[in-house]
Enzyme design. Structure first.
Site, mmCIF file in Angstrom:
data_model
loop_
_atom_site.group_PDB
_atom_site.id
_atom_site.type_symbol
_atom_site.label_atom_id
_atom_site.label_comp_id
_atom_site.label_asym_id
_atom_site.label_seq_id
_atom_site.Cartn_x
_atom_site.Cartn_y
_atom_site.Cartn_z
ATOM 1 N N THR A 278 -6.766 6.628 12.279
ATOM 2 C CA THR A 278 -7.019 7.854 11.379
ATOM 3 C C THR A 278 -7.958 9.132 12.109
ATOM 4 O OG1 THR A 278 -8.742 8.700 9.575
ATOM 5 C CG2 THR A 278 -9.202 6.734 11.092
ATOM 6 N N GLY B 247 0.783 -1.264 0.034
ATOM 7 C CA GLY B 247 0.151 -0.133 0.059
ATOM 8 C C GLY B 247 0.914 1.303 0.000
ATOM 9 N N GLN B 248 0.196 2.256 0.220
ATOM 10 C CA GLN B 248 0.990 3.344 -0.017
ATOM 11 C C GLN B 248 2.048 3.729 1.267
ATOM 12 O OE1 GLN B 248 -0.998 7.286 -0.660
ATOM 13 N NE2 GLN B 248 -2.996 6.476 0.458
ATOM 14 N N THR C 214 -9.377 0.633 3.477
ATOM 15 C CA THR C 214 -9.231 2.248 3.499
ATOM 16 C C THR C 214 -10.385 3.211 2.685
ATOM 17 O OG1 THR C 214 -7.445 1.993 1.627
ATOM 18 C CG2 THR C 214 -6.584 2.418 3.988
ATOM 19 N N ALA D 291 -4.981 -2.050 5.876
ATOM 20 C CA ALA D 291 -6.468 -1.709 6.447
ATOM 21 C C ALA D 291 -7.425 -1.706 5.303
ATOM 22 C CB ALA D 291 -6.436 -0.102 6.918
ATOM 23 N N ASP E 147 -2.164 -12.643 5.417
ATOM 24 C CA ASP E 147 -3.699 -11.986 5.678
ATOM 25 C C ASP E 147 -4.011 -11.746 7.068
ATOM 26 O OD1 ASP E 147 -6.351 -11.610 5.907
ATOM 27 O OD2 ASP E 147 -6.896 -13.026 4.401
ATOM 28 N N TYR F 262 -16.061 3.708 8.552
ATOM 29 C CA TYR F 262 -14.617 3.461 8.286
ATOM 30 C C TYR F 262 -13.797 4.039 9.647
ATOM 31 C CZ TYR F 262 -9.864 4.982 7.431
ATOM 32 O OH TYR F 262 -8.525 5.016 7.271
HETATM 33 N N1 LIG Z 1 -5.351 6.812 2.875
HETATM 34 C C1 LIG Z 1 -5.481 7.862 3.690
HETATM 35 O O1 LIG Z 1 -5.997 8.744 3.422
HETATM 36 C C2 LIG Z 1 -5.445 7.477 5.096
HETATM 37 C C3 LIG Z 1 -5.691 8.542 6.013
HETATM 38 C C4 LIG Z 1 -5.793 8.286 7.491
HETATM 39 C C5 LIG Z 1 -5.277 7.230 7.989
HETATM 40 N N2 LIG Z 1 -4.929 6.458 7.108
HETATM 41 C C6 LIG Z 1 -4.491 4.830 7.488
HETATM 42 O O2 LIG Z 1 -3.135 4.710 7.258
HETATM 43 C C7 LIG Z 1 -3.001 3.405 7.112
HETATM 44 C C8 LIG Z 1 -2.216 3.173 5.709
HETATM 45 O O3 LIG Z 1 -3.150 3.541 4.776
HETATM 46 P P1 LIG Z 1 -2.621 3.475 3.229
HETATM 47 O O4 LIG Z 1 -3.324 4.479 2.324
HETATM 48 O O5 LIG Z 1 -1.264 3.179 2.900
HETATM 49 O O6 LIG Z 1 -3.530 2.022 2.685
HETATM 50 P P2 LIG Z 1 -3.704 1.253 1.421
HETATM 51 O O7 LIG Z 1 -2.663 2.059 0.437
HETATM 52 O O8 LIG Z 1 -4.890 1.128 1.192
HETATM 53 O O9 LIG Z 1 -2.745 -0.099 1.800
HETATM 54 C C9 LIG Z 1 -3.390 -1.016 2.534
HETATM 55 C C10 LIG Z 1 -2.642 -2.487 1.951
HETATM 56 O O10 LIG Z 1 -3.235 -3.286 2.866
HETATM 57 C C11 LIG Z 1 -3.679 -4.498 2.120
HETATM 58 N N3 LIG Z 1 -4.478 -5.472 2.679
HETATM 59 C C12 LIG Z 1 -5.714 -5.390 2.490
HETATM 60 N N4 LIG Z 1 -6.290 -6.458 3.078
HETATM 61 C C13 LIG Z 1 -5.620 -6.936 3.876
HETATM 62 C C14 LIG Z 1 -5.432 -8.183 4.665
HETATM 63 N N5 LIG Z 1 -6.577 -9.098 5.127
HETATM 64 N N6 LIG Z 1 -4.440 -8.661 5.305
HETATM 65 C C15 LIG Z 1 -2.879 -7.934 4.835
HETATM 66 N N7 LIG Z 1 -3.008 -6.850 4.001
HETATM 67 C C16 LIG Z 1 -4.348 -6.539 3.488
HETATM 68 C C17 LIG Z 1 -4.104 -4.062 0.763
HETATM 69 O O11 LIG Z 1 -3.926 -4.818 -0.161
HETATM 70 P P3 LIG Z 1 -4.955 -4.539 -1.447
HETATM 71 O O12 LIG Z 1 -4.703 -3.342 -2.048
HETATM 72 O O13 LIG Z 1 -4.776 -5.976 -2.196
HETATM 73 O O14 LIG Z 1 -6.392 -4.701 -0.884
HETATM 74 C C18 LIG Z 1 -2.966 -2.921 0.770
HETATM 75 O O15 LIG Z 1 -1.937 -3.249 0.169
HETATM 76 C C19 LIG Z 1 -4.017 2.504 7.337
HETATM 77 O O16 LIG Z 1 -4.316 2.014 8.414
HETATM 78 C C20 LIG Z 1 -5.275 3.486 6.997
HETATM 79 O O17 LIG Z 1 -6.499 3.488 7.502
HETATM 80 C C21 LIG Z 1 -5.230 6.420 5.813
#
Ligand SMILES: NC(=O)c1ccc[n+]([C@@H]2O[C@H](COP(=O)([O-])OP(=O)(O)OC[C@H]3O[C@@H](n4cnc5c(N)ncnc54)[C@H](OP(=O)(O)O)[C@@H]3O)[C@@H](O)[C@H]2O)c1
Length: 304
Positions: A109, A10-11, A70, A68, A44, A134
Protein backbone atom coordinates in the site's frame (compact mmCIF):
# COMPACT_ATOMS: atom_id res chain seq x y z
CA UNK A 1 1.50 -22.55 -14.54
CA UNK A 2 -0.58 -23.40 -11.48
CA UNK A 3 -1.47 -20.17 -9.67
CA UNK A 4 -3.03 -19.79 -6.23
CA UNK A 5 -4.96 -16.58 -5.46
CA UNK A 6 -5.66 -15.74 -1.80
CA UNK A 7 -8.43 -13.38 -0.64
CA UNK A 8 -10.25 -14.27 -3.88
CA UNK A 9 -13.60 -12.91 -2.65
CA UNK A 10 -12.27 -9.40 -2.01
CA UNK A 11 -12.12 -6.49 -4.46
CA UNK A 12 -8.87 -7.43 -6.19
CA UNK A 13 -9.51 -11.17 -5.83
CA UNK A 14 -12.77 -10.84 -7.76
CA UNK A 15 -11.06 -8.87 -10.55
CA UNK A 16 -8.40 -11.62 -10.67
CA UNK A 17 -11.22 -14.13 -11.20
CA UNK A 18 -12.38 -12.06 -14.22
CA UNK A 19 -8.99 -11.61 -15.92
CA UNK A 20 -7.99 -15.25 -15.24
CA UNK A 21 -10.81 -16.42 -17.52
CA UNK A 22 -8.65 -15.30 -20.48
CA UNK A 23 -5.58 -17.22 -19.24
CA UNK A 24 -4.26 -20.67 -20.19
CA UNK A 25 -2.86 -21.10 -16.66
CA UNK A 26 -4.69 -23.07 -13.95
CA UNK A 27 -6.02 -20.93 -11.09
CA UNK A 28 -7.06 -21.99 -7.58
CA UNK A 29 -9.10 -19.26 -5.87
CA UNK A 30 -8.98 -19.31 -2.07
CA UNK A 31 -10.46 -17.32 0.81
CA UNK A 32 -11.61 -17.79 4.40
CA UNK A 33 -15.29 -18.11 3.52
CA UNK A 34 -17.28 -19.35 0.54
CA UNK A 35 -19.48 -16.98 -1.46
CA UNK A 36 -22.47 -18.29 -3.39
CA UNK A 37 -21.74 -18.74 -7.09
CA UNK A 38 -17.94 -18.48 -6.71
CA UNK A 39 -15.75 -21.57 -6.62
CA UNK A 40 -13.57 -21.07 -3.55
CA UNK A 41 -11.08 -23.32 -1.79
CA UNK A 42 -11.03 -22.49 1.91
CA UNK A 43 -7.56 -21.32 2.98
CA UNK A 44 -6.67 -19.21 6.02
CA UNK A 45 -3.30 -17.64 5.22
CA UNK A 46 -2.42 -17.32 8.92
CA UNK A 47 -2.11 -21.15 8.92
CA UNK A 48 1.30 -22.12 7.48
CA UNK A 49 0.58 -25.87 7.55
CA UNK A 50 -2.65 -25.38 5.57
CA UNK A 51 -0.86 -23.18 3.01
CA UNK A 52 1.92 -25.74 2.48
CA UNK A 53 -0.64 -28.49 2.09
CA UNK A 54 -2.70 -26.61 -0.59
CA UNK A 55 0.47 -25.49 -2.40
CA UNK A 56 1.89 -29.03 -2.57
CA UNK A 57 -1.40 -30.73 -3.39
CA UNK A 58 -1.95 -28.42 -6.37
CA UNK A 59 1.69 -28.16 -7.51
CA UNK A 60 1.52 -24.34 -7.19
CA UNK A 61 4.23 -22.25 -8.90
CA UNK A 62 2.88 -18.76 -8.11
CA UNK A 63 0.87 -17.29 -5.23
CA UNK A 64 -0.97 -13.98 -5.78
CA UNK A 65 -1.78 -12.62 -2.32
CA UNK A 66 -4.93 -10.46 -2.42
CA UNK A 67 -5.83 -11.17 1.23
CA UNK A 68 -5.21 -8.56 3.91
CA UNK A 69 -6.60 -6.72 6.91
CA UNK A 70 -7.76 -3.63 4.98
CA UNK A 71 -9.82 -1.62 7.49
CA UNK A 72 -7.44 1.33 8.08
CA UNK A 73 -9.37 2.87 11.00
CA UNK A 74 -10.20 -0.42 12.78
CA UNK A 75 -6.54 -1.51 12.56
CA UNK A 76 -5.71 1.16 15.17
CA UNK A 77 -7.57 -0.83 17.84
CA UNK A 78 -6.84 -4.29 16.36
CA UNK A 79 -3.06 -4.13 15.99
CA UNK A 80 -2.52 -7.81 16.86
CA UNK A 81 -4.93 -9.07 14.19
CA UNK A 82 -3.64 -6.58 11.60
CA UNK A 83 -0.05 -7.69 12.27
CA UNK A 84 -1.06 -11.36 12.00
CA UNK A 85 -2.79 -10.91 8.65
CA UNK A 86 -0.65 -8.18 7.07
CA UNK A 87 2.79 -9.23 8.34
CA UNK A 88 2.90 -12.85 9.59
CA UNK A 89 0.58 -14.32 6.92
CA UNK A 90 2.49 -12.93 3.87
CA UNK A 91 5.66 -14.37 5.40
CA UNK A 92 3.90 -17.75 5.64
CA UNK A 93 3.11 -17.52 1.92
CA UNK A 94 6.72 -16.60 1.17
CA UNK A 95 8.03 -19.59 3.16
CA UNK A 96 5.63 -21.98 1.39
CA UNK A 97 6.41 -20.74 -2.14
CA UNK A 98 10.16 -20.69 -1.49
CA UNK A 99 9.99 -24.44 -0.80
CA UNK A 100 8.60 -24.85 -4.34
CA UNK A 101 11.09 -22.36 -5.83
CA UNK A 102 8.08 -20.39 -7.09
CA UNK A 103 7.03 -16.72 -7.05
CA UNK A 104 4.98 -14.68 -4.56
CA UNK A 105 3.13 -11.66 -5.93
CA UNK A 106 2.09 -9.63 -2.89
CA UNK A 107 0.02 -6.44 -2.71
CA UNK A 108 1.06 -3.61 -0.42
CA UNK A 109 0.00 0.00 0.00
CA UNK A 110 0.86 3.68 -0.43
CA UNK A 111 0.13 3.98 3.33
CA UNK A 112 3.65 2.65 4.01
CA UNK A 113 4.49 6.31 3.24
CA UNK A 114 3.11 9.54 4.65
CA UNK A 115 5.02 10.32 7.84
CA UNK A 116 7.60 12.49 6.05
CA UNK A 117 6.39 15.63 4.30
CA UNK A 118 7.04 15.54 0.53
CA UNK A 119 5.22 16.59 -2.62
CA UNK A 120 6.76 14.54 -5.41
CA UNK A 121 5.69 10.98 -6.32
CA UNK A 122 7.13 8.29 -4.02
CA UNK A 123 9.76 5.94 -5.47
CA UNK A 124 10.06 2.30 -4.45
CA UNK A 125 13.29 2.75 -2.48
CA UNK A 126 12.02 5.71 -0.46
CA UNK A 127 12.05 5.02 3.29
CA UNK A 128 8.71 3.76 4.67
CA UNK A 129 7.22 6.20 7.18
CA UNK A 130 3.71 4.91 7.98
CA UNK A 131 1.31 7.12 9.91
CA UNK A 132 -0.83 4.30 11.33
CA UNK A 133 -1.08 0.63 12.27
CA UNK A 134 -2.36 -0.52 8.86
CA UNK A 135 0.60 1.03 7.00
CA UNK A 136 3.05 -0.20 9.63
CA UNK A 137 1.80 -3.80 9.50
CA UNK A 138 1.84 -3.73 5.67
CA UNK A 139 5.46 -2.49 5.81
CA UNK A 140 6.30 -5.37 8.19
CA UNK A 141 4.70 -7.73 5.64
CA UNK A 142 7.00 -6.47 2.88
CA UNK A 143 10.06 -6.82 5.15
CA UNK A 144 9.06 -10.36 6.20
CA UNK A 145 8.70 -11.51 2.60
CA UNK A 146 12.04 -10.05 1.53
CA UNK A 147 13.78 -11.64 4.55
CA UNK A 148 12.77 -15.16 3.41
CA UNK A 149 14.78 -14.74 0.19
CA UNK A 150 11.95 -16.14 -1.92
CA UNK A 151 11.18 -14.91 -5.44
CA UNK A 152 8.82 -11.98 -4.91
CA UNK A 153 7.10 -9.07 -6.63
CA UNK A 154 5.64 -6.62 -4.12
CA UNK A 155 3.15 -4.26 -5.75
CA UNK A 156 2.23 -1.19 -3.70
CA UNK A 157 -1.11 0.20 -4.77
CA UNK A 158 -3.44 2.96 -3.56
CA UNK A 159 -7.09 3.99 -3.12
CA UNK A 160 -8.37 0.70 -4.55
CA UNK A 161 -11.94 0.46 -5.83
CA UNK A 162 -13.92 -1.96 -7.95
CA UNK A 163 -17.46 -3.07 -8.64
CA UNK A 164 -17.04 -5.64 -5.80
CA UNK A 165 -17.13 -5.23 -2.02
CA UNK A 166 -17.14 -1.97 -0.10
CA UNK A 167 -15.13 0.97 -1.39
CA UNK A 168 -15.08 4.76 -1.76
CA UNK A 169 -16.71 4.80 -5.22
CA UNK A 170 -19.68 2.74 -4.09
CA UNK A 171 -20.06 4.79 -0.89
CA UNK A 172 -20.03 8.06 -2.85
CA UNK A 173 -22.42 6.74 -5.49
CA UNK A 174 -24.83 6.11 -2.64
CA UNK A 175 -24.24 9.43 -0.82
CA UNK A 176 -24.41 11.65 -3.94
CA UNK A 177 -27.73 10.08 -4.88
CA UNK A 178 -29.30 10.46 -1.42
CA UNK A 179 -27.82 13.65 0.14
CA UNK A 180 -28.43 17.22 -1.04
CA UNK A 181 -24.99 18.32 0.18
CA UNK A 182 -21.65 16.64 0.89
CA UNK A 183 -18.29 17.85 2.24
CA UNK A 184 -15.24 15.84 1.19
CA UNK A 185 -11.58 16.32 2.18
CA UNK A 186 -9.33 18.07 -0.34
CA UNK A 187 -6.12 18.07 1.75
CA UNK A 188 -5.30 14.38 1.14
CA UNK A 189 -3.90 13.77 -2.31
CA UNK A 190 -3.17 10.48 -4.06
CA UNK A 191 -4.28 8.40 -7.04
CA UNK A 192 -7.26 6.05 -7.24
CA UNK A 193 -6.73 2.56 -8.66
CA UNK A 194 -9.35 0.49 -10.45
CA UNK A 195 -8.69 -3.04 -9.17
CA UNK A 196 -9.37 -4.40 -12.68
CA UNK A 197 -6.35 -2.43 -13.99
CA UNK A 198 -4.22 -3.83 -11.16
CA UNK A 199 -5.39 -7.37 -11.98
CA UNK A 200 -4.44 -6.83 -15.66
CA UNK A 201 -1.00 -5.59 -14.57
CA UNK A 202 -0.58 -8.75 -12.46
CA UNK A 203 -1.38 -10.86 -15.54
CA UNK A 204 1.41 -9.10 -17.47
CA UNK A 205 3.85 -9.74 -14.60
CA UNK A 206 2.78 -13.40 -14.61
CA UNK A 207 3.49 -13.58 -18.36
CA UNK A 208 6.97 -12.13 -17.78
CA UNK A 209 7.61 -14.68 -15.02
CA UNK A 210 6.23 -17.57 -17.03
CA UNK A 211 8.68 -16.90 -19.89
CA UNK A 212 11.67 -16.52 -17.57
CA UNK A 213 10.82 -19.41 -15.21
CA UNK A 214 11.32 -21.92 -18.05
CA UNK A 215 15.04 -21.05 -18.02
CA UNK A 216 15.50 -20.22 -14.32
CA UNK A 217 16.98 -23.53 -13.07
CA UNK A 218 16.95 -22.43 -9.39
CA UNK A 219 18.40 -18.96 -10.16
CA UNK A 220 16.46 -16.00 -8.61
CA UNK A 221 13.82 -14.29 -10.78
CA UNK A 222 15.65 -11.31 -12.32
CA UNK A 223 12.69 -8.99 -11.69
CA UNK A 224 12.38 -9.67 -7.94
CA UNK A 225 11.58 -6.39 -6.20
CA UNK A 226 9.15 -3.76 -4.98
CA UNK A 227 7.02 -1.92 -7.57
CA UNK A 228 4.32 0.77 -7.56
CA UNK A 229 1.01 0.51 -9.39
CA UNK A 230 -1.92 2.91 -9.19
CA UNK A 231 -3.79 4.62 -11.99
CA UNK A 232 -2.10 7.62 -13.65
CA UNK A 233 -2.65 11.20 -12.40
CA UNK A 234 -3.24 12.90 -9.06
CA UNK A 235 -6.40 14.01 -7.21
CA UNK A 236 -7.87 14.68 -3.79
CA UNK A 237 -10.80 12.71 -2.32
CA UNK A 238 -12.89 15.79 -3.17
CA UNK A 239 -11.88 15.69 -6.87
CA UNK A 240 -12.49 11.95 -6.89
CA UNK A 241 -16.03 12.46 -5.52
CA UNK A 242 -16.80 15.21 -8.06
CA UNK A 243 -15.93 12.86 -10.93
CA UNK A 244 -17.87 9.93 -9.41
CA UNK A 245 -20.96 12.16 -9.30
CA UNK A 246 -20.38 13.49 -12.83
CA UNK A 247 -19.81 10.07 -14.47
CA UNK A 248 -22.84 8.56 -12.75
CA UNK A 249 -25.04 11.49 -13.75
CA UNK A 250 -25.79 12.31 -10.09
CA UNK A 251 -25.23 16.05 -10.30
CA UNK A 252 -27.99 17.05 -7.86
CA UNK A 253 -25.71 16.87 -4.82
CA UNK A 254 -23.74 20.01 -3.83
CA UNK A 255 -20.19 18.71 -3.19
CA UNK A 256 -17.87 21.05 -1.28
CA UNK A 257 -14.18 20.68 -0.28
CA UNK A 258 -13.24 20.55 3.42
CA UNK A 259 -10.21 19.91 5.64
CA UNK A 260 -9.39 16.54 7.24
CA UNK A 261 -10.05 18.01 10.73
CA UNK A 262 -13.76 18.06 9.87
CA UNK A 263 -13.73 14.25 9.81
CA UNK A 264 -11.96 13.10 12.99
CA UNK A 265 -10.52 9.63 12.44
CA UNK A 266 -8.52 7.25 14.67
CA UNK A 267 -5.60 7.44 12.22
CA UNK A 268 -3.83 10.32 10.50
CA UNK A 269 -3.83 9.60 6.77
CA UNK A 270 -0.99 10.74 4.48
CA UNK A 271 -1.60 14.21 2.98
CA UNK A 272 0.39 13.20 -0.12
CA UNK A 273 0.91 9.59 -1.19
CA UNK A 274 1.23 9.61 -4.97
CA UNK A 275 3.17 6.60 -6.30
CA UNK A 276 5.82 6.85 -9.03
CA UNK A 277 5.10 4.04 -11.52
CA UNK A 278 8.13 4.38 -13.80
CA UNK A 279 9.71 1.11 -12.60
CA UNK A 280 6.70 -1.18 -13.20
CA UNK A 281 6.16 0.33 -16.67
CA UNK A 282 9.81 -0.02 -17.70
CA UNK A 283 10.39 -3.47 -16.20
CA UNK A 284 7.24 -5.31 -17.22
CA UNK A 285 5.85 -3.17 -20.07
CA UNK A 286 2.69 -2.51 -18.04
CA UNK A 287 0.48 0.30 -19.33
CA UNK A 288 -1.29 2.50 -16.79
CA UNK A 289 -4.68 4.08 -17.61
CA UNK A 290 -5.50 7.63 -16.45
CA UNK A 291 -7.64 7.61 -13.30
CA UNK A 292 -10.72 9.31 -14.78
CA UNK A 293 -10.81 6.88 -17.77
CA UNK A 294 -10.76 3.91 -15.38
CA UNK A 295 -13.36 5.45 -13.07
CA UNK A 296 -15.67 5.99 -16.05
CA UNK A 297 -15.20 2.32 -17.04
CA UNK A 298 -15.89 1.04 -13.51
CA UNK A 299 -19.13 3.03 -13.29
CA UNK A 300 -20.20 1.59 -16.67
CA UNK A 301 -19.36 -1.92 -15.40
CA UNK A 302 -21.27 -1.28 -12.15
CA UNK A 303 -24.37 -0.32 -14.09
CA UNK A 304 -24.29 -3.55 -16.18
N1 LIG B 1 -8.64 -1.21 -0.39
C1 LIG B 1 -7.75 -0.25 -0.61
O1 LIG B 1 -8.06 0.94 -0.75
C2 LIG B 1 -6.29 -0.61 -0.74
C3 LIG B 1 -5.35 0.41 -0.93
C4 LIG B 1 -4.00 0.08 -1.05
C5 LIG B 1 -3.61 -1.26 -0.98
N2 LIG B 1 -4.55 -2.22 -0.76
C6 LIG B 1 -4.09 -3.62 -0.69
O2 LIG B 1 -4.62 -4.30 -1.81
C7 LIG B 1 -4.87 -5.68 -1.46
C8 LIG B 1 -6.27 -6.06 -1.87
O3 LIG B 1 -7.18 -5.22 -1.16
P1 LIG B 1 -8.76 -5.39 -1.31
O4 LIG B 1 -9.36 -4.05 -1.11
O5 LIG B 1 -9.08 -6.19 -2.54
O6 LIG B 1 -9.06 -6.28 -0.01
P2 LIG B 1 -10.48 -6.81 0.50
O7 LIG B 1 -11.56 -6.47 -0.47
O8 LIG B 1 -10.60 -6.40 1.93
O9 LIG B 1 -10.28 -8.40 0.41
C9 LIG B 1 -9.46 -9.11 1.27
C10 LIG B 1 -9.94 -10.54 1.29
O10 LIG B 1 -9.10 -11.29 2.17
C11 LIG B 1 -9.93 -12.14 2.96
N3 LIG B 1 -9.29 -12.58 4.18
C12 LIG B 1 -9.40 -12.03 5.45
N4 LIG B 1 -8.69 -12.76 6.33
C13 LIG B 1 -8.13 -13.79 5.65
C14 LIG B 1 -7.31 -14.89 6.01
N5 LIG B 1 -6.92 -15.08 7.29
N6 LIG B 1 -6.92 -15.75 5.05
C15 LIG B 1 -7.33 -15.59 3.78
N7 LIG B 1 -8.11 -14.57 3.36
C16 LIG B 1 -8.50 -13.68 4.29
C17 LIG B 1 -11.15 -11.28 3.22
O11 LIG B 1 -12.22 -12.05 3.70
P3 LIG B 1 -13.31 -11.32 4.69
O12 LIG B 1 -13.87 -10.17 3.93
O13 LIG B 1 -14.28 -12.42 4.93
O14 LIG B 1 -12.54 -10.88 5.91
C18 LIG B 1 -11.38 -10.68 1.83
O15 LIG B 1 -12.13 -11.57 1.02
C19 LIG B 1 -4.55 -5.78 0.03
O16 LIG B 1 -3.25 -6.26 0.20
C20 LIG B 1 -4.61 -4.35 0.53
O17 LIG B 1 -3.81 -4.14 1.67
C21 LIG B 1 -5.87 -1.93 -0.66
Amino acid sequence: MNILVTGANGQLGNEMRIVAKESKDKYIFTDVVEVEGQETTILDITDLTAIKSVVKANNIQVIVNCAAYTNVDAAESNQELAEKLNAEAPKNLAIAIKEENGLLIHISTDYVFGGDPYNTPCKEDQKGTPTGVYGLTKLHGEQGIIATNCNYVILRTAWLYSEFGKNFVKTMLNLTSTKPQLRVVFDQVGTPTYALDLAKAIMIILDNYNKESLTLNHEPFTQNGVYHFSNEGVCSWYDFTKMIAEYSGQTGCDIQPCHSEEYPSPVKRPSYSVLDKTKVKQTFGVSVPYWTDSLKQCIINLKK
